[in-house]
Scaffold this active site. Structure first.
Site, mmCIF file in Angstrom:
data_model
loop_
_atom_site.group_PDB
_atom_site.id
_atom_site.type_symbol
_atom_site.label_atom_id
_atom_site.label_comp_id
_atom_site.label_asym_id
_atom_site.label_seq_id
_atom_site.Cartn_x
_atom_site.Cartn_y
_atom_site.Cartn_z
ATOM 1 N N GLY A 66 0.823 -1.200 0.000
ATOM 2 C CA GLY A 66 0.000 0.000 0.000
ATOM 3 C C GLY A 66 0.858 1.251 0.000
ATOM 4 O O GLY A 66 0.524 2.257 -0.635
ATOM 5 N N SER A 67 1.986 1.204 0.692
ATOM 6 C CA SER A 67 2.880 2.358 0.736
ATOM 7 C C SER A 67 3.446 2.676 -0.648
ATOM 8 O O SER A 67 3.550 3.849 -1.036
ATOM 9 C CB SER A 67 4.035 2.119 1.719
ATOM 10 O OG SER A 67 3.569 2.134 3.049
ATOM 11 N N ASN A 144 -6.298 4.391 10.071
ATOM 12 C CA ASN A 144 -5.687 3.198 10.637
ATOM 13 C C ASN A 144 -5.572 3.231 12.157
ATOM 14 O O ASN A 144 -5.417 2.186 12.779
ATOM 15 C CB ASN A 144 -4.298 2.982 10.028
ATOM 16 C CG ASN A 144 -3.428 4.220 10.105
ATOM 17 O OD1 ASN A 144 -3.827 5.305 9.676
ATOM 18 N ND2 ASN A 144 -2.234 4.077 10.648
ATOM 19 N N GLN A 172 -6.938 0.148 4.957
ATOM 20 C CA GLN A 172 -7.712 -0.351 6.096
ATOM 21 C C GLN A 172 -9.161 -0.649 5.727
ATOM 22 O O GLN A 172 -9.818 -1.472 6.372
ATOM 23 C CB GLN A 172 -7.671 0.666 7.243
ATOM 24 C CG GLN A 172 -6.301 0.864 7.866
ATOM 25 C CD GLN A 172 -5.803 -0.351 8.622
ATOM 26 O OE1 GLN A 172 -6.576 -1.189 9.069
ATOM 27 N NE2 GLN A 172 -4.491 -0.458 8.760
ATOM 28 N N SER A 192 -3.552 -2.960 0.232
ATOM 29 C CA SER A 192 -2.437 -3.775 0.709
ATOM 30 C C SER A 192 -2.923 -5.174 1.041
ATOM 31 O O SER A 192 -3.938 -5.344 1.722
ATOM 32 C CB SER A 192 -1.814 -3.137 1.954
ATOM 33 O OG SER A 192 -0.755 -3.933 2.443
ATOM 34 N N HIS A 194 -1.588 -7.693 2.961
ATOM 35 C CA HIS A 194 -1.422 -8.342 4.266
ATOM 36 C C HIS A 194 -2.413 -7.855 5.317
ATOM 37 O O HIS A 194 -2.429 -8.359 6.439
ATOM 38 C CB HIS A 194 0.021 -8.190 4.770
ATOM 39 C CG HIS A 194 0.375 -6.838 5.284
ATOM 40 N ND1 HIS A 194 0.478 -6.558 6.626
ATOM 41 C CD2 HIS A 194 0.680 -5.687 4.647
ATOM 42 C CE1 HIS A 194 0.828 -5.302 6.792
ATOM 43 N NE2 HIS A 194 0.957 -4.742 5.600
ATOM 44 N N THR A 230 10.079 -8.192 -12.150
ATOM 45 C CA THR A 230 9.499 -9.524 -12.308
ATOM 46 C C THR A 230 8.373 -9.715 -11.309
ATOM 47 O O THR A 230 8.534 -9.455 -10.120
ATOM 48 C CB THR A 230 10.577 -10.610 -12.095
ATOM 49 O OG1 THR A 230 11.620 -10.411 -13.046
ATOM 50 C CG2 THR A 230 9.984 -12.001 -12.262
ATOM 51 N N CYS A 317 3.146 1.389 11.811
ATOM 52 C CA CYS A 317 4.201 2.126 11.118
ATOM 53 C C CYS A 317 4.880 3.145 12.023
ATOM 54 O O CYS A 317 5.907 3.703 11.664
ATOM 55 C CB CYS A 317 3.633 2.808 9.879
ATOM 56 S SG CYS A 317 3.058 1.619 8.660
#
Length: 372
Positions: A66-67, A144, A172, A192, A194, A230, A317
């Protein structure tokens, strides 16, 4: 109790990924059959994601996080030959705030609009801050730290009326808020993997057809020449499966988690010295943010960890930071209170019994560590 920081890979996601870690491991740029199996996996995943979000597959780009998606938007929608203006908010994720600082070095101007005591952006201020050279508005979908779900459709309408690009960080929100991109009408959106049962190291950037944005990574022709490297085949398959499952079970998971959140908040507020942060309504289903009066949150985090309970003292973060939360300061909390906050983020895998156990240990900790 820290699912906003990360989630474990679900069994369905892991099962979908495994063939692309061992047997079908080919490079998707190769023309032989092993490589073409990987190419097919990427494009089938792109189609699945697009179907759930109600967009075109060609509008879905895979990133590493996401970042990265946020950085791409902030740094590559600007015209390098012009001095651009970007509007964002005071409670954005560091991926946005630090990217804004980066583009300011090249003469671009940024404006951060304020939020109210529950974290909702000031729409009047947003309209007032728009200038002739405003190129982009970037407001997060859901916060978040305190879980505030922002009025994205209303912000989109303001951007449309002024012909300004609109981006939202939905890291989120994905899996926790029911939406599709046809209804909310944004130009770009970050996701994101995860945070919703896919692995770390995979993200998505939705770029609406017709939006002018420069490539983020130069090199080969991967992602239609927009993001060379890749491809991470297994993780792409994983995030597609995670999004597919999230949409299939959205209503059930949101209802269950919201009920569990409200139950836990009610019990926590019976503990002396706890203050609740953020909105009651229009809040992420699993977000609980509390201030512990006269108690150091790091001490509480370590105490709870002794009992196998994972919570955070802010966003993941910002872990290790001794600075007060910029989000809590923005909603009017004092510096002292902003330094004394816990975030619990539950999901549909948590149970009522677990929440009771956590409340019990927080209560014990408040008595044990108050004024220490």
């Amino acid at each position: 109790m820290d699912n906003a920081a990360t989630t474990k890979i679900t069994e369905n996601v892991l099962k979908a990924m495994l063939p692309y870690l061992r047997e079908n491991y080919g490079n998707a740029s190769a023309i032989y059959s092993l490589g073409q199996k990987s190419r097919a996996a990427i494009e089938n995943s792109r189609i699945k994601i697009a179907e759930n979000l109600k967009v075109k597959p060609s509008e879905i780009y895979f990133t590493s996080s996401g970042s990265e998606s946020d950085n791409w938007v902030i740094k590559e929608t600007l015209n390098p030959r012009e001095k651009n203006h970007i509007i964002s908010s005071k409670i954005e994720h560091p991926a946005i705030l630090n990217s804004l600082k980066s583009v300011e070095r090249f003469g671009n101007e940024t404006s951060l609009i304020s939020v109210d005591e529950e974290g909702f952006v000031n729409l009047d201020e947003l309209s007032e801050k728009i200038k002739d050279n405003t190129k982009l508005i970037s407001i997060m979908f859901a916060n978040n730290e305190i879980g505030t779900i922002e009025p994205i459709s209303e912000i989109s309408k303001i951007a449309r009326e002024k012909n300004i690009l609109f981006h939202t960080d939905a890291v989120q929100a994905m899996g926790n808020v029911k939406f599709n991109l046809k209804d909310i009408d944004v130009d770009m959106l970050s996701i994101s993997g995860h945070k919703l049962g896919a692995p770390k190291g995979i993200g998505i950037l939705y770029i609406k057809e017709g939006v002018e944005i420069s490539p983020f990574i130069n090199g080969g022709e991967q992602e239609r020449g927009m993001r060379a490297s890749t491809e991470n085949i297994a993780s792409i398959v994983g995030i597609a499966k995670a999004i597919e499952d999230a949409y299939a079970n959205m209503d059930e998971n949101i209802n269950y988690t919201s009920d569990l959140r409200d139950y836990t908040i009610e019990k926590l507020l019976n503990i002396d010295g706890i203050i609740f942060n953020g909105p009651i309504d229009n809040r992420l289903p699993g977000n609980i943010n509390i201030t512990l009066k006269d108690t150091k949150p790091q001490t509480m985090v370590q105490y709870l960890d002794m009992y196998d309970i994972c919570v955070s003292s802010g966003s993941a973060c910002a872990a290790g930071s001794i600075n007060p939360s910029h989000v809590l300061r923005a909603i009017g909390r004092s510096e002292e209170d902003s330094l004394s906050t816990l975030r619990l983020s539950i999901n549909h895998n948590n149970t009522k019994e677990e929440c009771d156990y956590v409340v019990e240990k927080i209560s014990e900790g408040m008595k044990k560590f108050k004024n220490r």
